[in-house]
Structures are given as structure tokens and as C-alpha cells.
Design a protein around this motif. Structure first.
Motif, mmCIF file in Angstrom:
data_model
loop_
_atom_site.group_PDB
_atom_site.id
_atom_site.type_symbol
_atom_site.label_atom_id
_atom_site.label_comp_id
_atom_site.label_asym_id
_atom_site.label_seq_id
_atom_site.Cartn_x
_atom_site.Cartn_y
_atom_site.Cartn_z
ATOM 1 N N PHE A 80 0.818 -1.213 0.000
ATOM 2 C CA PHE A 80 0.000 0.000 0.000
ATOM 3 C C PHE A 80 0.854 1.266 0.000
ATOM 4 O O PHE A 80 0.459 2.288 -0.569
ATOM 5 N N SER A 100 2.505 2.777 11.425
ATOM 6 C CA SER A 100 1.552 1.752 11.010
ATOM 7 C C SER A 100 1.925 0.384 11.581
ATOM 8 O O SER A 100 1.071 -0.340 12.109
ATOM 9 N N SER A 120 -5.752 -6.993 5.020
ATOM 10 C CA SER A 120 -5.666 -5.786 4.188
ATOM 11 C C SER A 120 -6.412 -4.621 4.829
ATOM 12 O O SER A 120 -5.967 -3.472 4.746
ATOM 13 N N GLU A 121 -7.525 -4.913 5.494
ATOM 14 C CA GLU A 121 -8.298 -3.856 6.153
ATOM 15 C C GLU A 121 -7.570 -3.315 7.379
ATOM 16 O O GLU A 121 -7.572 -2.112 7.627
ATOM 17 N N TYR A 124 -4.787 -1.118 6.041
ATOM 18 C CA TYR A 124 -5.298 0.158 5.548
ATOM 19 C C TYR A 124 -5.685 1.072 6.714
ATOM 20 O O TYR A 124 -5.349 2.256 6.735
ATOM 21 N N TRP A 148 -3.597 9.073 -2.903
ATOM 22 C CA TRP A 148 -3.443 7.744 -2.301
ATOM 23 C C TRP A 148 -4.801 7.090 -2.043
ATOM 24 O O TRP A 148 -4.996 5.913 -2.351
ATOM 25 N N MET A 152 -5.984 3.601 -3.633
ATOM 26 C CA MET A 152 -6.410 2.493 -2.775
ATOM 27 C C MET A 152 -7.790 1.998 -3.193
ATOM 28 O O MET A 152 -8.033 0.799 -3.262
ATOM 29 N N CYS A 156 -7.130 -1.435 -5.083
ATOM 30 C CA CYS A 156 -7.277 -2.407 -3.998
ATOM 31 C C CYS A 156 -8.726 -2.607 -3.572
ATOM 32 O O CYS A 156 -9.006 -3.432 -2.708
ATOM 33 N N LEU A 158 -10.408 -0.849 -1.693
ATOM 34 C CA LEU A 158 -10.552 -0.509 -0.277
ATOM 35 C C LEU A 158 -10.962 0.945 -0.156
ATOM 36 O O LEU A 158 -10.363 1.815 -0.769
ATOM 37 N N SER A 160 -12.010 4.054 2.686
ATOM 38 C CA SER A 160 -11.839 4.424 4.094
ATOM 39 C C SER A 160 -13.150 4.387 4.863
ATOM 40 O O SER A 160 -13.139 4.371 6.087
ATOM 41 N N VAL A 165 -13.048 -1.473 7.848
ATOM 42 C CA VAL A 165 -11.958 -0.509 7.987
ATOM 43 C C VAL A 165 -12.305 0.474 9.102
ATOM 44 O O VAL A 165 -11.464 0.774 9.961
#
Length: 180
Positions: A80, A100, A120-121, A124, A148, A152, A156, A158, A160, A165
């Protein structure tokens, strides 16, 4: 049980053990001095042939449905981070990555986070929080964050605002506030 149907005798137990060791070295050992099939046969005083071990390897892999090394949140973090715009400095990316990874370490101790969210969540969510900690300086501008977010979402799938998430962000945020 994973062993159901694999182990019917002491000899089969030995070949399963040797085969698991062989699989582990193939998956986890990246050095050139890795244990070879011939080494294992010699170690077992030639009780098994290469064919025995290879056949057992296939049986074990089939039982595991070839799931040997599932991706971790840290694996996803590395990928990511590559989606940040090129003008994001390496120092900023290092800072985001360190924060992170610290959050991921804390999250792994929390069954709620790990059981309800995919790796992955979690990755993120930890990156979203890490970017908040870094702030919106020139290196991590709002524009770069938006690029970004878009990447994402596009590459991906994904977002927010995805429920898992958001839950991971909430749980990680609670853990951080408890630590302070």
C-alpha cells in the motif's frame, strides 16, 4: 482435524514430520543453505524415498488447500505504501510505515480487530491513522493523501468508509488512546 487420514502408523507420523520440516524450509528459508530433500532422506537414514516425501507433501498441501503463508497486515502495508505519489519523500513514508507497524503489533494482540477484519483492512486502517499522526505537512499534503485514497479505492477496492476498515480504525484508535 488436519491430520485426519494422513497418519495411520508411526512410520507415517515420521514421514509427515519430515515433510512438514521440508515444507517449512521451502516456505520460510530464503538462504541458499536450505535443507534439501536429499539432506532429509539422509537424516532419516533412508527410511523414506524422495517419492514418499513428495507424495506426502502433496497430501498435506491438499489438506491445507495450499494455504501455507497467508498475507499479514505488514505484507499489505509494504504494498500500500507503494501507492503513495512519487513526490512523497522516503522519510515520510518511513515514518508512516513505522507508525503503522506499531499499530499492527498492538492490533495482533486484540482478537476483536483480527477476527473481524481482513489483514488488508487492518493494514489500511493502520495506514490511515498513521497518516493522521504524520500530519499534513508539505511532504504528505492533502493532495497526496487524496491521490493515495483514490489509488487504494481503484487498485485495492478498499475505501476508508468500509465498515470493517472503520471498525479497525475505531479499535486501533481506542487502543492508542488507552496507551497514552
Amino acid at each position: 482435524s488436519i491430520y485426519q487420514g494422513l497418519i495411520r502408523s508411526q512410520l507415517e507420523f515420521k514421514v509427515v514430520s519430515v515433510t512438514c520440516l521440508f515444507l517449512a524450509t521451502k516456505v520460510m528459508d530464503s538462504s541458499s543453505t536450505s535443507v534439501t530433500l536429499e539432506d532429509l532422506i539422509q537424516l532419516c537414514s533412508s527410511q523414506f524415498s524422495a517419492t514418499d516425501i513428495v507424495q506426502m507433501e502433496l497430501q498435506i498441501l491438499t489438506k491445507l488447500q495450499w494455504r501455507l503463508y497467508p498475507p499479514t497486515p505488514n505484507c499489505f502495508v509494504h504494498q500500500f505504501l507503494r501507492l503513495f505519489p512519487n513526490e512523497t519523500t522516503p522519510q515520510t513514508l518511513d515514518k508512516v510505515q513505522q507508525i503503522s507497524q506499531l499499530m499492527i503489533e498492538v492490533a495482533t494482540c486484540q482478537p476483536m480487530i483480527c477476527s473481524q477484519s481482513l489483514p488488508s483492512e487492518v493494514a489500511y486502517a493502520s495506514l490511515l491513522l498513521a497518516t493522521e499522526f504524520v500530519g499534513t505537512d508539505a511532504e504528505l499534503s492533502i493532495r497526496n493523501r487524496q491521490i493515495w485514497f483514490l489509488r487504494m479505492s481503484t487498485y485495492c477496492a478498499l475505501k476508508s468508509n468500509h465498515v470493517n476498515v472503520l471498525q479497525a480504525i475505531k479499535e486501533l484508535g481506542n487502543l492508542i488512546s488507552e496507551e497514552q
